[in-house]
Write an enzyme that holds these catalytic residues in place. Structure first.
Site, PDB file in Angstrom:
ATOM      1  N   ARG A 141      48.781  53.133  36.845  1.00 30.75           N
ATOM      2  CA  ARG A 141      47.817  52.793  36.919  1.00 30.75           C
ATOM      3  C   ARG A 141      46.863  53.655  36.157  1.00 30.75           C
ATOM      4  NH1 ARG A 141      44.539  49.669  40.987  1.00 30.75           N
ATOM      5  NH2 ARG A 141      42.539  50.607  41.524  1.00 30.75           N
ATOM      6  N   HIS A 168      44.509  43.661  34.490  1.00 28.16           N
ATOM      7  CA  HIS A 168      45.091  43.990  36.082  1.00 28.16           C
ATOM      8  C   HIS A 168      45.841  42.736  36.367  1.00 28.16           C
ATOM      9  CE1 HIS A 168      45.370  45.722  39.795  1.00 28.16           C
ATOM     10  NE2 HIS A 168      44.180  45.615  40.353  1.00 28.16           N
ATOM     11  N   GLN A 171      46.895  41.767  40.358  1.00 29.23           N
ATOM     12  CA  GLN A 171      45.879  41.341  41.013  1.00 29.23           C
ATOM     13  C   GLN A 171      45.688  39.573  40.772  1.00 29.23           C
ATOM     14  OE1 GLN A 171      43.600  42.546  43.388  1.00 29.23           O
ATOM     15  NE2 GLN A 171      43.234  40.371  43.575  1.00 29.23           N
ATOM     16  N   ASP A 263      34.012  40.359  40.688  1.00 30.35           N
ATOM     17  CA  ASP A 263      34.550  41.978  41.096  1.00 30.35           C
ATOM     18  C   ASP A 263      33.523  42.815  40.985  1.00 30.35           C
ATOM     19  OD1 ASP A 263      36.470  43.846  41.378  1.00 30.35           O
ATOM     20  OD2 ASP A 263      36.819  43.383  38.943  1.00 30.35           O
ATOM     21  N   CYS A 303      38.772  40.959  44.625  1.00 31.36           N
ATOM     22  CA  CYS A 303      39.893  41.703  44.568  1.00 31.36           C
ATOM     23  C   CYS A 303      39.791  43.046  45.405  1.00 31.36           C
ATOM     24  CB  CYS A 303      40.261  42.296  42.968  1.00 31.36           C
ATOM     25  SG  CYS A 303      39.185  43.453  42.261  1.00 31.36           S
ATOM     26  N   ARG A 330      48.716  40.995  47.745  1.00 33.76           N
ATOM     27  CA  ARG A 330      48.982  41.836  46.460  1.00 33.76           C
ATOM     28  C   ARG A 330      50.471  42.320  46.806  1.00 33.76           C
ATOM     29  NH1 ARG A 330      45.345  44.876  43.827  1.00 33.76           N
ATOM     30  NH2 ARG A 330      47.481  45.642  42.793  1.00 33.76           N
TER      31      ARG A 330
END
Length: 354
Positions: A141, A168, A171, A263, A303, A330
């Protein structure tokens, strides 16, 4: 034919590293879709075909039903280890990876910038090679996607993008599993994105059309998605026969949409831009007024973590909001990625409708 030491090293690496091996090297029984992802990296969904995306979602659904619903124990990661590099803090990515890998019998090692010398006292090249000798996969990440590209070139084990400035993917796999569970399929759904042209949106843009979904995007002027990714998305829309709209009007984007998505407006590393961004995004909050333009069966995704200026409580906590199911998924989708990239596992349950 004479081989020098460099050629010999290359041949050895190719045979040890299944990243470079074709389908017939997968030892497991052929699955219904004849898809094998063992040894692959997952940096962006752009690199995955429609069938490969469906396969990952199928594995996720399979694992969820077998482990959660039926109570089966599947030690598919037994004897395997996962290196987790986190330059950015996280709740869902960290928990889903750690608990998911442990549930499958594996061991994960959580590494922050304080734990390793990532790109500082030790090069990314050296880090990738060291981790390749000690673990079975790397979940990273990071701030810069280019770091993942370099890590992938040097690692001899799968590298998974846990988040970067460009994408991402983990996600969005969770989002698609959530929508598949709710609607019974993905084909012909219309997704409306209302917010920043960020990494989460980029992952939707590089995958939605492959699964037959239409996309309507509203971003403020100056906060549009990356132009290179927009061009790819336009090509996908033509190739797969889906509709694509880019606008600055949130209500236009929401018109007729089945799924409303937003988001954070201020990602990690953008705190200094907060005042400018809040001003630019005025009118982009998703409210019950927004959903009046949507389809009658609308749902909402985010998310997380969520700020009230992005979506009001009435929508966020409504029965139409799937955010907590999305968060749980997830775990199942990241487990599916790890199982698919590291084993010959084939789903045991019937393939869902996509």
């Amino acid at each position: 034919m004479l081989f020098n030491l460099k050629n010999l090293y290359r041949i050895t690496k190719l045979t040890q590293n299944s990243k470079h091996l074709p389908r017939h090297f997968c030892r497991g029984p052929p699955n219904q879709m004849n898809v094998c992802l063992k040894g692959r990296d997952l940096l962006t969904l752009q690199n995955y075909t429609a069938d490969e995306l469906k396969y990952l979602l199928w594995v996720a659904s399979d694992l969820k039903q077998r482990i959660k619903d039926k109570g089966e124990y599947l030690p598919l990661m037994q004897g395997k280890s996962l290196a987790m590099i986190f330059e950015k803090r996280s709740t869902r990515t960290r928990l889903s990876a750690e608990t998911g890998f442990a549930l499958l019998g594996g061991h994960s090692s959580f590494l922050t910038k304080q734990d390793i010398h990532l790109g500082t006292n030790e090069s990314l090249t050296d880090t990738a090679r060291v981790l390749s000798s000690m673990t079975n996969a790397i979940l990273a990440r990071v701030y810069k996607h280019n770091d993942l590209d370099l890590m992938t070139k040097e690692a001899t084990i799968p590298v998974i993008n846990g988040l970067s400035d460009l994408y991402h993917p983990l996600q969005i796999l969770a989002d698609y599993l959530t929508l598949q569970e709710h609607y019974g399929g993905l084909n012909r759904l219309t997704i409306a994105w209302i917010g920043d042209g960020n990494n989460v949106l980029h992952s939707i843009m590089t995958s939605a059309a492959k699964l037959g979904m239409h996309l309507r995007i509203a971003t403020p002027k100056g906060f549009e998605p990356d132009l290179r990714i927009t061009k790819v998305t336009e090509q996908y829309s033509k190739e797969y026969g889906t509709r694509l709209l880019l606008t600055t009007d949130p209500l236009e984007a929401a018109n007729g949409a089945n799924v409303l998505v937003t988001d954070t407006w201020i990602s990690m590393g953008q705190e200094e831009e907060k005042r400018r961004r809040l001003k630019a995004f005025q009118g982009y909050q998703i409210t019950m007024q927004t959903v009046k333009s949507a389809a009658s069966n609308w749902t909402f995704l985010h998310c997380l973590p969520r700020k009230p200026e992005e979506v009001d409580d009435e929508v966020f906590y409504s029965p139409r909001s799937l955010v907590f199911q999305e968060a749980e998924n997830r775990k199942w989708t990241i487990m599916a990625v790890m199982v698919s990239l590291l084993t010959d596992y084939s789903p045991q349950l019937q393939m869902p409708t996509f």
